[in-house]
Design an enzyme around this catalytic site. Structure first.
Site, PDB file in Angstrom:
ATOM      1  CE  LYS A  13       6.271  -0.418  -4.165  1.00 50.11           C
ATOM      2  NZ  LYS A  13       7.116   1.370  -3.686  1.00 50.11           N
ATOM      3  NE  ARG A  88       3.582   1.141   1.989  1.00 49.75           N
ATOM      4  CZ  ARG A  88       3.562   1.110   1.351  1.00 49.75           C
ATOM      5  NH1 ARG A  88       2.881   0.073   0.662  1.00 49.75           N
ATOM      6  NH2 ARG A  88       3.915   2.480   0.292  1.00 49.75           N
ATOM      7  NE  ARG A 127       2.481   7.783  -8.879  1.00 50.13           N
ATOM      8  CZ  ARG A 127       2.620   6.459  -8.170  1.00 50.13           C
ATOM      9  NH1 ARG A 127       3.839   5.542  -8.025  1.00 50.13           N
ATOM     10  NH2 ARG A 127       2.259   6.822  -6.845  1.00 50.13           N
ATOM     11  NE  ARG A 161      -1.181   6.418  -5.164  1.00 52.62           N
ATOM     12  CZ  ARG A 161       0.009   6.028  -4.312  1.00 52.62           C
ATOM     13  NH1 ARG A 161       0.421   4.768  -4.751  1.00 52.62           N
ATOM     14  NH2 ARG A 161      -0.340   6.336  -3.226  1.00 52.62           N
ATOM     15  NE  ARG A 172       2.960   8.137  -0.952  1.00 52.66           N
ATOM     16  CZ  ARG A 172       2.868   8.582  -1.855  1.00 52.66           C
ATOM     17  NH1 ARG A 172       2.160   9.479  -2.013  1.00 52.66           N
ATOM     18  NH2 ARG A 172       2.795   7.280  -2.704  1.00 52.66           N
TER      19      ARG A 172
HETATM   20  P1  AMP Z   1       1.014   2.384  -2.261  1.00 48.70           P
HETATM   21  O1  AMP Z   1      -0.609   2.767  -2.968  1.00 48.70           O
HETATM   22  O2  AMP Z   1       1.584   1.258  -1.743  1.00 48.70           O
HETATM   23  O3  AMP Z   1       1.421   3.913  -2.239  1.00 48.70           O
HETATM   24  O4  AMP Z   1       0.454   2.884  -0.886  1.00 48.70           O
HETATM   25  C1  AMP Z   1      -0.299   4.439  -0.059  1.00 48.70           C
HETATM   26  C2  AMP Z   1      -0.868   4.200   0.944  1.00 48.70           C
HETATM   27  O5  AMP Z   1      -1.628   3.263   1.460  1.00 48.70           O
HETATM   28  C3  AMP Z   1       0.458   3.994   1.653  1.00 48.70           C
HETATM   29  O6  AMP Z   1       1.490   6.184   1.950  1.00 48.70           O
HETATM   30  C4  AMP Z   1      -0.270   4.176   3.544  1.00 48.70           C
HETATM   31  O7  AMP Z   1      -0.721   5.088   3.721  1.00 48.70           O
HETATM   32  C5  AMP Z   1      -0.855   2.411   3.243  1.00 48.70           C
HETATM   33  N1  AMP Z   1      -0.185   1.163   3.152  1.00 48.70           N
HETATM   34  C6  AMP Z   1      -0.377   0.465   1.489  1.00 48.70           C
HETATM   35  N2  AMP Z   1       0.608  -1.124   2.334  1.00 48.70           N
HETATM   36  C7  AMP Z   1       0.652  -0.410   2.940  1.00 48.70           C
HETATM   37  C8  AMP Z   1       1.031  -1.620   4.215  1.00 48.70           C
HETATM   38  N3  AMP Z   1       2.267  -2.627   4.256  1.00 48.70           N
HETATM   39  N4  AMP Z   1       1.520  -0.940   5.758  1.00 48.70           N
HETATM   40  C9  AMP Z   1       1.285  -0.084   6.113  1.00 48.70           C
HETATM   41  N5  AMP Z   1       0.316   1.381   5.805  1.00 48.70           N
HETATM   42  C10 AMP Z   1      -0.054   0.525   3.848  1.00 48.70           C
END
Ligand code: AMP
Length: 215
Positions: A13, A88, A127, A161, A172
């Site tokens: 994404k 989400r 990554r 990360r 996740r």
């Molecule tokens: P991402 O970078 O999108 O993989 O997000 C990293 C982490 O941030 C996720 O594993 C969640 O802990 C939190 N997070 C990001 N976006 C959301 C969302 N829309 N709703 C809830 N938690 C989120």
């Protein structure tokens, strides 16, 4: 044009969103990036969500909806929004629909990046990103340049990360299947969903997305 990129962690994404920002003057709204920023700058909210993120659990709807609301109100003059990692949950999807309606913005497409779970583990475990411009690298498929400098911006500060490890990834993924995958049905029923093959070569995925946006 406003779109959602939907898919599990590691589906690509962020990579695809960055390309759309560069080529179409769109604005990437990544709640993951916003939360990491809050965490890194040590705000009260950032400290609150740090452990939740490290475990790979979802942050509360209230927090992420608040972040998106602020950005939608503050950001102007561009080719549209790319929602990356948001919504989400169904509650987030409903809130996004209401926010867009209130600001008179349409939601044009929801693009699902389809990938299989095995591929995600491989993708995520190797990554890294450039700490300056966010260019994404992978130990196997796109190693960091031998001279230690980012090929996009020349910086030499690469990051991994904290949640890109196998245990957090499995959590996740579980969160994705439990809470996020119902959104596929939700947007399909709203006649907005298009699936593209997220396992194809990055350029092919770019082309598939472009076809959807230009149709
Ligand atoms: P991402 O970078 O999108 O993989 O997000 C990293 C982490 O941030 C996720 O594993 C969640 O802990 C939190 N997070 C990001 N976006 C959301 C969302 N829309 N709703 C809830 N938690 C989120």
């Amino acid at each position: 044009m406003n779109i959602i990129l939907l898919g599990p962690p590691g589906a690509g994404k962020g990579t695809q969103a960055r390309h759309l920002v560069e080529t179409r003057n769109m604005v990437q709204l990544s709640t993951g990036d916003m939360l990491r920023e809050a965490k890194d700058s040590g705000t009260e909210m950032g400290n609150m969500v740090a452990d939740v993120m490290a475990r790979g659990d979802l942050v509360t709807d209230e927090i992420v909806i608040g972040l998106i609301r602020e950005k939608l109100e503050d950001t102007t003059d561009h080719g549209g929004f790319i929602f990356d990692g948001f919504p989400r949950t169904l509650a987030q999807a409903t809130a996004l629909g209401e926010l867009l309606e209130a600001t008179g913005k349409p939601l044009d497409h929801v693009i699902q990046l389809g990938v299989d779970d095995e591929a995600l583990v491989t993708r995520i475990s190797g990554r890294s990103t450039c700490g300056n411009c966010g260019e994404v690298y992978h130990d196997v498929t796109k190693p960091q340049p031998a001279d230690g400098k980012c090929e996009k911006c020349g910086a030499s500060d690469f990051k991994r990360r904290a949640d890109d490890n196998e245990e957090s990834l499995r959590n996740r993924l579980m969160e994705y299947y439990k809470k996020t995958s119902p959104l596929l049905g939700y947007y399909y029923a709203h006649n907005m969903l298009t699936r593209v093959d997220g396992l194809a070569d990055i350029k092919e995925v770019q082309n598939s997305i472009a076809k959807v946006l230009d149709a």
